[in-house]
Design a protein around this motif. Structure first.
Motif, PDB file in Angstrom:
ATOM      1  N   ARG A  93      76.219  96.319  25.105  1.00 12.24           N
ATOM      2  CA  ARG A  93      76.624  96.492  26.500  1.00 12.24           C
ATOM      3  C   ARG A  93      77.566  95.359  26.920  1.00 12.24           C
ATOM      4  O   ARG A  93      78.586  95.601  27.566  1.00 12.24           O
ATOM      5  N   ASP A  94      77.235  94.126  26.538  1.00 10.10           N
ATOM      6  CA  ASP A  94      78.093  92.986  26.883  1.00 10.10           C
ATOM      7  C   ASP A  94      79.484  93.127  26.272  1.00 10.10           C
ATOM      8  O   ASP A  94      80.491  92.860  26.928  1.00 10.10           O
ATOM      9  N   VAL A  95      79.538  93.540  25.017  1.00 10.66           N
ATOM     10  CA  VAL A  95      80.831  93.726  24.345  1.00 10.66           C
ATOM     11  C   VAL A  95      81.611  94.861  25.006  1.00 10.66           C
ATOM     12  O   VAL A  95      82.812  94.735  25.254  1.00 10.66           O
ATOM     13  N   ALA A  96      80.941  95.949  25.325  1.00  8.81           N
ATOM     14  CA  ALA A  96      81.612  97.088  25.950  1.00  8.81           C
ATOM     15  C   ALA A  96      82.146  96.720  27.332  1.00  8.81           C
ATOM     16  O   ALA A  96      83.274  97.082  27.686  1.00  8.81           O
ATOM     17  N   ILE A  97      81.362  95.985  28.111  1.00 10.73           N
ATOM     18  CA  ILE A  97      81.821  95.555  29.436  1.00 10.73           C
ATOM     19  C   ILE A  97      83.004  94.593  29.295  1.00 10.73           C
ATOM     20  O   ILE A  97      83.981  94.689  30.043  1.00 10.73           O
ATOM     21  N   ALA A  98      82.923  93.678  28.338  1.00  8.58           N
ATOM     22  CA  ALA A  98      84.043  92.752  28.111  1.00  8.58           C
ATOM     23  C   ALA A  98      85.308  93.517  27.729  1.00  8.58           C
ATOM     24  O   ALA A  98      86.401  93.207  28.216  1.00  8.58           O
ATOM     25  N   MET A  99      85.184  94.526  26.875  1.00  9.84           N
ATOM     26  CA  MET A  99      86.348  95.336  26.503  1.00  9.84           C
ATOM     27  C   MET A  99      86.896  96.093  27.716  1.00  9.84           C
ATOM     28  O   MET A  99      88.107  96.200  27.888  1.00  9.84           O
ATOM     29  N   GLY A 100      85.996  96.602  28.554  1.00  4.04           N
ATOM     30  CA  GLY A 100      86.435  97.293  29.762  1.00  4.04           C
ATOM     31  C   GLY A 100      87.187  96.364  30.693  1.00  4.04           C
ATOM     32  O   GLY A 100      88.244  96.711  31.226  1.00  4.04           O
ATOM     33  N   ILE A 101      86.685  95.154  30.875  1.00  4.43           N
ATOM     34  CA  ILE A 101      87.341  94.173  31.741  1.00  4.43           C
ATOM     35  C   ILE A 101      88.671  93.732  31.127  1.00  4.43           C
ATOM     36  O   ILE A 101      89.653  93.522  31.836  1.00  4.43           O
ATOM     37  N   PHE A 102      88.728  93.623  29.807  1.00  6.32           N
ATOM     38  CA  PHE A 102      89.981  93.312  29.113  1.00  6.32           C
ATOM     39  C   PHE A 102      91.023  94.393  29.409  1.00  6.32           C
ATOM     40  O   PHE A 102      92.171  94.094  29.744  1.00  6.32           O
ATOM     41  N   LEU A 103      90.619  95.649  29.319  1.00  4.67           N
ATOM     42  CA  LEU A 103      91.540  96.761  29.602  1.00  4.67           C
ATOM     43  C   LEU A 103      91.947  96.785  31.072  1.00  4.67           C
ATOM     44  O   LEU A 103      93.097  97.098  31.396  1.00  4.67           O
ATOM     45  N   VAL A 104      91.030  96.452  31.970  1.00  5.60           N
ATOM     46  CA  VAL A 104      91.374  96.355  33.390  1.00  5.60           C
ATOM     47  C   VAL A 104      92.426  95.261  33.576  1.00  5.60           C
ATOM     48  O   VAL A 104      93.380  95.428  34.346  1.00  5.60           O
ATOM     49  N   GLY A 105      92.282  94.147  32.863  1.00  7.03           N
ATOM     50  CA  GLY A 105      93.278  93.078  32.932  1.00  7.03           C
ATOM     51  C   GLY A 105      94.657  93.551  32.509  1.00  7.03           C
ATOM     52  O   GLY A 105      95.665  93.239  33.155  1.00  7.03           O
ATOM     53  N   ILE A 106      94.711  94.339  31.446  1.00  4.73           N
ATOM     54  CA  ILE A 106      95.986  94.917  31.006  1.00  4.73           C
ATOM     55  C   ILE A 106      96.562  95.798  32.107  1.00  4.73           C
ATOM     56  O   ILE A 106      97.743  95.711  32.434  1.00  4.73           O
TER      57      ILE A 106
END
Length: 152
Positions: A93-106
């Motif tokens: 879950r932590d990795v998935a949320i981090a990836m989601g936030i990374f994509l939001v940053g993009i």
């Protein structure tokens, strides 16, 4: 766009700590992933918009708008769904949320860079206002910064 970027930049650590219950270091790490995504968004969208055909303002606005819509969907639907996703371990879950936030940053920082820079220049050139580029960029950036100040 700048308002959204700064709101996320300032509020993500607090949200991660208060709403998700992360420790301070983990909350800060997840928030920094947003800025890392922003680096890649800025570095990718600028050259992409240079390669598109059409008037300057349109070739910059269209991909920026598409990324902003995608970012809104990620932030409003995908990331919250991950917080309560059944069947995911805490680490996944932590990795998935981090990836989601990374994509939001993009999706947020890429358009923010293009809109506050190249798009302003293109709009001024398209309307015969080449001598006003500095004022237009100043107004756009100043308004965004003022919005961030109001956001807290």
């Amino acid at each position: 766009v700048k308002f959204v970027r700064y709101a996320l930049l300032f509020w993500l650590p607090y949200y991660n700590w208060a709403a998700l219950g992360y420790e301070a270091s983990k909350a800060a790490f997840h928030a920094s992933v947003f800025e890392l995504g922003g680096f890649f968004g800025s570095m990718g969208l600028g050259p992409l918009s240079d390669r598109l055909s059409g008037p300057g303002a349109h070739r910059r606005a269209a991909p920026s708008a598409a990324l902003l819509v995608l970012g809104a969907a990620l932030l409003g639907v995908f990331c919250p769904a991950l917080q309560d996703a059944p069947g995911l371990s805490a680490g996944a879950r932590d990795v998935a949320i981090a990836m989601g936030i990374f994509l939001v940053g993009i999706c947020v920082d890429g358009p923010e860079s293009v809109v506050t820079g190249a798009l302003c220049n293109d709009l001024c050139e398209d309307h015969g206002l080449s001598g006003a580029v500095g004022r237009v960029v100043g107004i756009v950036n100043g308004t965004g910064i003022l919005g961030a100040l109001v956001a807290g």
